[in-house]
Design an enzyme around this catalytic site. Structure first.
Site, short mmCIF file in Angstrom:
data_model
loop_
_atom_site.label_atom_id
_atom_site.label_comp_id
_atom_site.label_asym_id
_atom_site.label_seq_id
_atom_site.Cartn_x
_atom_site.Cartn_y
_atom_site.Cartn_z
CB THR A 172 -0.90 -0.01 1.26
OG1 THR A 172 -1.49 1.26 1.43
CG2 THR A 172 -0.08 -0.30 2.53
CG ASP A 173 -1.15 5.00 -0.95
OD1 ASP A 173 -1.69 4.39 -0.01
OD2 ASP A 173 -1.75 5.88 -1.61
CD GLU A 174 -3.33 3.56 4.58
OE1 GLU A 174 -3.07 3.41 5.79
OE2 GLU A 174 -4.49 3.58 4.14
CE LYS B 138 -0.02 -4.55 3.01
NZ LYS B 138 -0.37 -5.90 2.48
CE1 TYR C 135 -3.38 -2.59 5.76
CE2 TYR C 135 -3.23 -0.24 5.23
CZ TYR C 135 -3.31 -1.57 4.83
OH TYR C 135 -3.32 -1.88 3.49
P1 NAD Z 1 -9.75 -7.31 2.19
O1 NAD Z 1 -9.76 -7.02 3.65
O2 NAD Z 1 -10.95 -7.05 1.37
O3 NAD Z 1 -9.37 -8.85 1.95
C1 NAD Z 1 -8.38 -9.50 2.68
C2 NAD Z 1 -8.54 -10.99 2.45
O4 NAD Z 1 -7.51 -11.67 3.21
C3 NAD Z 1 -9.88 -11.55 2.93
O5 NAD Z 1 -10.42 -12.42 1.95
C4 NAD Z 1 -9.52 -12.32 4.20
O6 NAD Z 1 -10.38 -13.43 4.44
C5 NAD Z 1 -8.10 -12.77 3.89
N1 NAD Z 1 -7.32 -13.03 5.12
C6 NAD Z 1 -7.23 -12.21 6.20
N2 NAD Z 1 -6.46 -12.81 7.15
C7 NAD Z 1 -6.05 -14.00 6.63
C8 NAD Z 1 -5.24 -15.05 7.13
N3 NAD Z 1 -4.71 -14.99 8.36
N4 NAD Z 1 -5.01 -16.12 6.33
C9 NAD Z 1 -5.56 -16.19 5.09
N5 NAD Z 1 -6.36 -15.23 4.59
C10 NAD Z 1 -6.61 -14.14 5.34
O7 NAD Z 1 -8.47 -6.52 1.63
P2 NAD Z 1 -8.27 -5.76 0.25
O8 NAD Z 1 -8.77 -4.37 0.38
O9 NAD Z 1 -8.75 -6.63 -0.85
O10 NAD Z 1 -6.67 -5.69 0.22
C11 NAD Z 1 -5.90 -6.76 -0.30
C12 NAD Z 1 -4.43 -6.41 -0.18
O11 NAD Z 1 -4.16 -5.22 -0.90
C13 NAD Z 1 -3.96 -6.17 1.24
O12 NAD Z 1 -2.68 -6.70 1.39
C14 NAD Z 1 -3.94 -4.65 1.36
O13 NAD Z 1 -2.96 -4.24 2.30
C15 NAD Z 1 -3.55 -4.26 -0.05
N6 NAD Z 1 -4.02 -2.94 -0.51
C16 NAD Z 1 -5.34 -2.60 -0.36
C17 NAD Z 1 -5.76 -1.36 -0.87
C18 NAD Z 1 -7.20 -0.94 -0.77
O14 NAD Z 1 -7.51 0.22 -1.08
N7 NAD Z 1 -8.13 -1.79 -0.37
C19 NAD Z 1 -4.85 -0.50 -1.48
C20 NAD Z 1 -3.51 -0.89 -1.57
C21 NAD Z 1 -3.11 -2.12 -1.10
O1 DAU Z 2 -4.12 4.02 0.51
C1 DAU Z 2 -4.33 2.64 0.44
C2 DAU Z 2 -5.16 2.18 1.61
O2 DAU Z 2 -6.47 2.70 1.41
C3 DAU Z 2 -5.19 0.67 1.78
O3 DAU Z 2 -3.90 0.20 2.06
C4 DAU Z 2 -6.15 0.28 2.92
O4 DAU Z 2 -6.25 -1.13 2.98
C5 DAU Z 2 -7.51 0.88 2.62
O5 DAU Z 2 -8.37 0.60 3.71
C6 DAU Z 2 -7.42 2.39 2.40
O6 DAU Z 2 -7.09 3.09 3.63
P1 DAU Z 2 -7.82 4.46 4.04
O7 DAU Z 2 -7.74 4.59 5.50
O8 DAU Z 2 -7.34 5.58 3.20
O9 DAU Z 2 -9.32 4.11 3.55
P2 DAU Z 2 -10.75 4.31 4.25
O10 DAU Z 2 -11.76 3.91 3.24
O11 DAU Z 2 -10.82 3.68 5.59
O12 DAU Z 2 -10.82 5.89 4.44
C7 DAU Z 2 -10.68 6.76 3.34
C8 DAU Z 2 -10.75 8.18 3.88
O13 DAU Z 2 -12.08 8.42 4.38
C9 DAU Z 2 -9.82 8.44 5.06
O14 DAU Z 2 -9.33 9.77 5.01
C10 DAU Z 2 -10.72 8.27 6.28
C11 DAU Z 2 -12.06 8.76 5.78
N1 DAU Z 2 -13.24 8.11 6.41
C12 DAU Z 2 -13.30 6.75 6.41
C13 DAU Z 2 -14.36 6.09 7.01
C14 DAU Z 2 -14.41 4.58 7.03
C15 DAU Z 2 -14.27 8.88 6.94
O15 DAU Z 2 -14.23 10.13 6.91
N2 DAU Z 2 -15.32 8.22 7.53
C16 DAU Z 2 -15.41 6.87 7.59
O16 DAU Z 2 -16.41 6.35 8.16
#
Ligand code: NAD
Ligand code: DAU
Length: 348
Positions: free
Chosen positions: A131-133, A160, A156
């Site tokens: 992730t970019d975080e 990562k 988190y």
């Molecule tokens: P998600 O939470 O939707 O899915 C995570 C999956 O991992 C689920 O299916 C869960 O059952 C599985 N999992 C969790 N713990 C596990 C374990 N101990 N063993 C096996 N499986 C397990 O997540 P996502 O949003 O699809 O993100 C996927 C990946 O991409 C993550 O590594 C996240 O850090 C990264 N990522 C997410 C975003 C985003 O915006 N969602 C952006 C950049 C990177």
């Molecule tokens: O940048 C990549 C990341 O983006 C991924 O690595 C993470 O897995 C993914 O969850 C996401 O993280 P964020 O914290 O940026 O996403 P989230 O959707 O939780 O929040 C987006 C923005 O909205 C953030 O500034 C917080 C705000 N927010 C979020 C929630 C859930 C609110 O204002 N209210 C809310 O209820």
């Protein structure tokens, strides 16, 4: 023929990656390993369930002996590692869960991969999805580049960042072939309604408060999930070993501006008077350690591999809202049970 292990394939991004690989590479065996936590849902993959090159394995990446046994049995040639605890707010409540899955789970996979191939890594690959975080937060200007120093601010992102470091360290120490991508915020179908966009779509539908953290002026760079899956395919097949690629949408939005666009589209689609759902906007206590701004410089993947987002934000957001409106049963299934407990703890 490759035997590709995709971890976290029942989750949001993972399910789009599994679908793409199962359909596009019929001669490769695609193994989806997932624990099916609250975030994992096999309904996401019902369309590829019967494909002959698709296999589902329910397992926990934290369980080292189970992971080693699976590698012994299946001799996975490649790993695309997405399994993770992924929600920042949950990491503030329970950091150790993130250490277990994101750090220990990743190291277990690295160990199993190393011990299976014992230095014979020709044609093998461990591809880590990050992730970019990990780069921390930006001020009003600047972009995250691949060379930006790590500076994580939430449990988190710290977990990562740690997993990224382990992957790179195994490359240096054991000569393991790896790739890492760091992506910005994804949105699209099948995202669990704890994240901003699906949570707010669900709340607008149900006329529930839209909880905006702090002043709402936090900025994120949004990418349609299918464009992330396409980038992962490209990096997997064409990216250079030992490299990191940043992936982003060239699409920055302040939360409150994005929320206004979302409400406008939803009011249109729901046949409500324009702006009707704006009254649901509710400013709430800020997230601790809230990163002010993320923005990715995706020049490297664009120049080296020719990748760029294929849909505009307006197209992607509209398609996403349509998907949620057409898949109410999916939403009902994932929001029953433990979701209510999470919601009450987080928002009341
Ligand atoms: P998600 O939470 O939707 O899915 C995570 C999956 O991992 C689920 O299916 C869960 O059952 C599985 N999992 C969790 N713990 C596990 C374990 N101990 N063993 C096996 N499986 C397990 O997540 P996502 O949003 O699809 O993100 C996927 C990946 O991409 C993550 O590594 C996240 O850090 C990264 N990522 C997410 C975003 C985003 O915006 N969602 C952006 C950049 C990177
Ligand atoms: O940048 C990549 C990341 O983006 C991924 O690595 C993470 O897995 C993914 O969850 C996401 O993280 P964020 O914290 O940026 O996403 P989230 O959707 O939780 O929040 C987006 C923005 O909205 C953030 O500034 C917080 C705000 N927010 C979020 C929630 C859930 C609110 O204002 N209210 C809310 O209820």
């Amino acid at each position: 023929m490759k035997r590709v292990l995709i971890t976290g394939g029942a989750g949001f991004i993972g399910s789009h990656v599994v679908r793409l690989f199962v359909n596009k590479y019929p001669n490769d065996a695609i193994y989806n390993l997932d624990l099916l936590t609250y975030a994992g849902n096999l309904e996401n993959l019902s369309d590829v369930d019967g494909a002959t090159n698709y296999h589902f394995i329910k397992a926990d990446i934290v369980d080292a002996s189970a992971i080693h046994a699976l590698f012994d049995t299946h001799q996975f040639t490649d790993v695309i590692h997405l399994a993770a605890e992924s929600h920042v707010d949950r990491s503030i409540t329970d950091p150790l869960a993130f250490v277990r899955t994101n750090v220990i789970g990743t190291v277990n996979l690295l160990n199993a991969f190393r011990d299976t191939w014992k230095g014979n890594f020709e044609g093998k690959m461990f591809y880590h999805i990050s992730t970019d975080e990990v780069y921390g937060t930006l001020g009003e200007t600047g972009l995250f580049e691949e060379t930006t120093s790590y500076d994580p601010n939430s449990p988190y992102s710290a977990s990562k960042a740690s997993s990224d470091h382990f992957v790179r360290a195994y490359g240096e120490t054991y000569g393991m072939p790896y790739k890492i991508t760091n992506c910005s915020n994804n949105y699209g179908p099948n995202q669990f309604p704890e994240k901003l966009i699906p949570l707010f779509i669900n709340n607008v539908i149900n006329n529930k408060a839209l909880p905006v953290y702090g002043d709402g002026k936090y900025t994120r760079d949004w990418l349609y999930v299918i464009d992330h899956a396409i980038a992962i395919d490209l990096v997997f097949h064409k990216g250079k070993l030992g490299e990191t690629y940043n992936i982003g949408g060239f699409n920055e939005w302040q939360n409150i501006e994005l929320i206004r666009v979302l409400i406008k589209l939803m009011d249109e689609k729901l046949g409500r008077p324009a702006g009707e759902s704006e009254k649901l906007i509710t400013y709430v206590t800020d997230r601790p350690g809230h990163d002010r701004r993320y923005a990715i410089d995706a020049t490297k993947i664009n120049k080296e591999l020719g990748w760029k987002p294929s849909v505009t934000f307006e197209e992607g957001l509209s398609a996403t809202i349509n998907w949620y409106l057409q898949n109410e049963a999916w939403m009902e299934h994932v929001t029953s049970g433990a979701y209510q407990e999470y919601y009450n703890h987080q928002y009341t």
